[in-house]
Design an enzyme around this catalytic site. Structure first.
Site, PDB file in Angstrom:
ATOM      1  N   HIS A 223      41.006  38.452  44.932  1.00 24.68           N
ATOM      2  CA  HIS A 223      39.767  37.775  45.339  1.00 24.68           C
ATOM      3  C   HIS A 223      39.029  37.280  44.103  1.00 24.68           C
ATOM      4  O   HIS A 223      39.362  37.645  42.969  1.00 24.68           O
ATOM      5  CB  HIS A 223      38.860  38.724  46.143  1.00 24.68           C
ATOM      6  CG  HIS A 223      38.546  40.008  45.443  1.00 24.68           C
ATOM      7  ND1 HIS A 223      37.659  40.084  44.385  1.00 24.68           N
ATOM      8  CD2 HIS A 223      39.021  41.259  45.614  1.00 24.68           C
ATOM      9  CE1 HIS A 223      37.597  41.342  43.973  1.00 24.68           C
ATOM     10  NE2 HIS A 223      38.431  42.076  44.696  1.00 24.68           N
TER      11      HIS A 223
HETATM   12  P1  TYD Z   1      37.725  45.465  47.117  1.00 24.60           P
HETATM   13  O1  TYD Z   1      36.659  44.945  46.219  1.00 24.60           O
HETATM   14  O2  TYD Z   1      38.388  44.481  48.030  1.00 24.60           O
HETATM   15  O3  TYD Z   1      38.811  46.243  46.254  1.00 24.60           O
HETATM   16  P2  TYD Z   1      39.933  45.640  45.298  1.00 24.60           P
HETATM   17  O4  TYD Z   1      39.354  44.420  44.662  1.00 24.60           O
HETATM   18  O5  TYD Z   1      40.260  46.676  44.296  1.00 24.60           O
HETATM   19  O6  TYD Z   1      41.145  45.389  46.116  1.00 24.60           O
HETATM   20  O7  TYD Z   1      37.095  46.642  47.964  1.00 24.60           O
HETATM   21  C1  TYD Z   1      37.895  47.458  48.814  1.00 24.60           C
HETATM   22  C2  TYD Z   1      36.999  48.004  49.916  1.00 24.60           C
HETATM   23  O8  TYD Z   1      35.975  48.817  49.365  1.00 24.60           O
HETATM   24  C3  TYD Z   1      36.311  46.906  50.737  1.00 24.60           C
HETATM   25  O9  TYD Z   1      36.340  47.323  52.103  1.00 24.60           O
HETATM   26  C4  TYD Z   1      34.898  46.921  50.250  1.00 24.60           C
HETATM   27  C5  TYD Z   1      34.691  48.339  49.765  1.00 24.60           C
HETATM   28  N1  TYD Z   1      33.759  48.407  48.618  1.00 24.60           N
HETATM   29  C6  TYD Z   1      32.498  48.935  48.779  1.00 24.60           C
HETATM   30  O10 TYD Z   1      32.099  49.344  49.888  1.00 24.60           O
HETATM   31  N2  TYD Z   1      31.656  49.004  47.703  1.00 24.60           N
HETATM   32  C7  TYD Z   1      32.041  48.558  46.474  1.00 24.60           C
HETATM   33  O11 TYD Z   1      31.239  48.630  45.502  1.00 24.60           O
HETATM   34  C8  TYD Z   1      33.348  48.009  46.322  1.00 24.60           C
HETATM   35  C9  TYD Z   1      33.832  47.503  44.992  1.00 24.60           C
HETATM   36  C10 TYD Z   1      34.179  47.959  47.416  1.00 24.60           C
END
Ligand code: TYD
Length: 131
Positions: free
Chosen positions: A50
């Site tokens: 993303h």
């Molecule tokens: P995501 O940012 O998509 O993780 P990555 O980039 O490592 O794949 O986040 C994964 C999940 O965690 C998504 O459902 C959102 C949640 N999340 C939070 O609730 N708070 C946060 O600060 C972060 C970074 C993620």
């Protein structure tokens, strides 16, 4: 700062073990609003996938190693390997990132300029590139 770059942080070397610190204003180009960390990543998994519209981020390999592949909005690709706990990758907004090749016991620390906001995410690569 509008481009991704590896930042090198102060390293206080000591026979008892080394120490690195960050503070604002100082070592990083934004005010810290949030920290999160990723750990216990099974072999072969990929994180990220993303971009953020507004959020600035620094990612540090606190332990172990991993790669971060970054695409800008023109589709130019750069891969950074992180394996030093005194270095971090600065990612301004509008950079697509994918994290891969996590070593056993890798821990990635993410230093963010904003609170969590799902509306700040771009999760469709085609929408990101056409933006
Ligand atoms: P995501 O940012 O998509 O993780 P990555 O980039 O490592 O794949 O986040 C994964 C999940 O965690 C998504 O459902 C959102 C949640 N999340 C939070 O609730 N708070 C946060 O600060 C972060 C970074 C993620």
């Amino acid at each position: 700062m509008n481009t991704c770059e590896i930042l090198s942080f102060p390293k206080i070397t000591d026979n008892r073990g080394n120490l690195t610190f960050l503070q604002t204003p100082g070592e990083i180009p934004f005010v810290i609003k949030r920290l999160f960390w990723i750990y216990d990543v099974p072999g072969g998994e990929i994180r990220g996938g993303h971009a953020y519209k507004n959020q600035h981020e620094i990612i540090i390999a606190l332990s172990g190693s991993f790669d971060i592949t970054v695409y800008d909005i023109r589709g130019n690709k750069t891969t950074f390997s992180l394996n030093r706990s005194y270095c971090g990758l600065y990612l301004p907004p509008s950079n697509w990132r994918e994290m891969s090749n996590f070593s056993t016991n890798a821990v990635s620390l993410h230093i963010s300029s904003s609170a969590f906001n799902e509306n700040d995410y771009i999760r469709d690569f085609n929408l990101f590139i056409k933006k």
